[in-house]
Design an enzyme around this catalytic site. Sequence first.
Site, PDB file in Angstrom:
ATOM      1  N   VAL A  81      70.810  22.283  36.293  1.00 13.39           N
ATOM      2  CA  VAL A  81      71.857  22.996  37.036  1.00 13.39           C
ATOM      3  C   VAL A  81      73.137  22.159  36.991  1.00 13.39           C
ATOM      4  O   VAL A  81      73.170  21.051  37.514  1.00 13.39           O
ATOM      5  CB  VAL A  81      71.443  23.237  38.501  1.00 13.39           C
ATOM      6  CG1 VAL A  81      72.510  24.062  39.224  1.00 13.39           C
ATOM      7  CG2 VAL A  81      70.088  23.922  38.579  1.00 13.39           C
ATOM      8  N   GLU A 112      73.543  22.874  46.042  1.00  9.30           N
ATOM      9  CA  GLU A 112      72.255  23.005  45.350  1.00  9.30           C
ATOM     10  C   GLU A 112      71.114  22.490  46.219  1.00  9.30           C
ATOM     11  O   GLU A 112      70.035  23.082  46.275  1.00  9.30           O
ATOM     12  CB  GLU A 112      72.279  22.208  44.039  1.00  9.30           C
ATOM     13  CG  GLU A 112      73.244  22.723  42.993  1.00  9.30           C
ATOM     14  CD  GLU A 112      73.371  21.765  41.825  1.00  9.30           C
ATOM     15  OE1 GLU A 112      72.388  21.048  41.528  1.00  9.30           O
ATOM     16  OE2 GLU A 112      74.448  21.702  41.212  1.00  9.30           O
ATOM     17  N   THR A 154      43.842  12.172  36.690  1.00 10.06           N
ATOM     18  CA  THR A 154      44.542  10.874  36.791  1.00 10.06           C
ATOM     19  C   THR A 154      45.926  11.116  37.385  1.00 10.06           C
ATOM     20  O   THR A 154      46.941  10.963  36.709  1.00 10.06           O
ATOM     21  CB  THR A 154      44.656  10.196  35.416  1.00 10.06           C
ATOM     22  OG1 THR A 154      45.354  11.076  34.506  1.00 10.06           O
ATOM     23  CG2 THR A 154      43.284   9.881  34.845  1.00 10.06           C
ATOM     24  N   THR A 211      51.867  15.534  34.546  1.00 11.39           N
ATOM     25  CA  THR A 211      50.721  14.611  34.560  1.00 11.39           C
ATOM     26  C   THR A 211      50.743  13.730  35.804  1.00 11.39           C
ATOM     27  O   THR A 211      49.772  13.045  36.107  1.00 11.39           O
ATOM     28  CB  THR A 211      50.711  13.740  33.287  1.00 11.39           C
ATOM     29  OG1 THR A 211      49.448  13.085  33.178  1.00 11.39           O
ATOM     30  CG2 THR A 211      51.810  12.697  33.293  1.00 11.39           C
ATOM     31  N   HIS A 242      65.709  19.049  38.173  1.00 10.86           N
ATOM     32  CA  HIS A 242      66.500  19.985  38.972  1.00 10.86           C
ATOM     33  C   HIS A 242      67.981  19.634  38.943  1.00 10.86           C
ATOM     34  O   HIS A 242      68.828  20.508  39.144  1.00 10.86           O
ATOM     35  CB  HIS A 242      65.986  20.008  40.419  1.00 10.86           C
ATOM     36  CG  HIS A 242      64.748  20.827  40.586  1.00 10.86           C
ATOM     37  ND1 HIS A 242      64.661  21.878  41.475  1.00 10.86           N
ATOM     38  CD2 HIS A 242      63.536  20.765  39.968  1.00 10.86           C
ATOM     39  CE1 HIS A 242      63.454  22.426  41.402  1.00 10.86           C
ATOM     40  NE2 HIS A 242      62.747  21.752  40.493  1.00 10.86           N
TER      41      HIS A 242
END
EC number: 1.11.1.7
Length: 364
Positions: free
Chosen positions: A78, A93, A287, A231, A74
């Site tokens: 930006v 932001e 996992t 993940t 993020h």
Amino acid sequence: MEMKITVSCPTPNRCTLLILVLFSFAASPLHASLSFNFYASSCPTAELIVSNMVRSASSSDPTIPGKLLRLLFHDCFVEGCDASVLLQGNGTERSDPANTSLGGFSVIDSAKSVLEIFCPKTVSCADIVALAARDAVVTVKSLILIFIFLCHICLQMQSSVEGLNIVVVFEQAGGPAFEMPTGRRDGRISNAANVRSNIVDTSFTMIEMIRLFNSKGLSLDDLVTLSGAHTIGVAHCNAFSDRFQMDSKGNLTLIDTSLDKAYAKELMKKCPSGSSASKTVNNDPETSFAFDNQYYINLLGHKGLFQSDSVLVEDERTSARVEAFANDQETFFRSWRDSFLKLTTIGVKTDDEGEIRQSCSFAN
């Protein structure tokens, strides 16, 4: 013009890694002022301090690694990798609704506080964010295995020498570790209006994701690779609610046929109709606290949590890469290193383009 590169390495393995990293930038050169070991003279313990902070925070909160990775994405998407997402205040932001669920700020602030004691006005918040995200990947699995190891010690009362060897072996089994160039400076601009058009929405189509990644100088391969960040980490229930609909009795039903039915039932059980806005589920149902290739295995089993995950295995442009990563974790790790290094050089500010904040939450 001839260019010479001299690499000094303590061990052959590390030398090989450095050379590979250097060559990975052959087609996409580093920003002129970013360099490896940037703080070698000005703050030689900078990376160690950040790594220790990440490890300490993750040991008490296993969701920290995922939060640090998301924070980096993020930030870099930006205004570039300039720590603009850390700035507090109305209209920044950080105040945008899309960023209110971000976490990991305390880890960055803690690292910055220590660095300001030992190396005042030297290490940028932008570098701390990038280093923390890199180290979070390595930290994830090693912390779990160290915990298992300590339990083993309690039961078996093995010697300290044997214990040390076991810990080292398992730390090497975590996510990929690699050198990363530093020298980023902190941005002075942070505008909430720039957020929505520059970050991936979980309902994005392949075309929308490709367009956004290309605008950041990232390829289709980078898109598939960096999606592997899912993940680890958690997601709020409303982030994938578009894959279900509520029937007349107030119960959720599956409308996205690309999702495995058993997995969908599990999600509906964990996120029933009327769930709290703070309710979360693991991105990876198998996992969740290990940085591995299980995300891609999940995709092949139609267990991608977000619509933006599922399209990767459905689209012929990306399905082969998903399968390759699912079949070979080392292939994923090598690609992760290359794509992560590209990600962390998006729109970096160097020299007079930025500053070194004394507090990561406020411009000087």
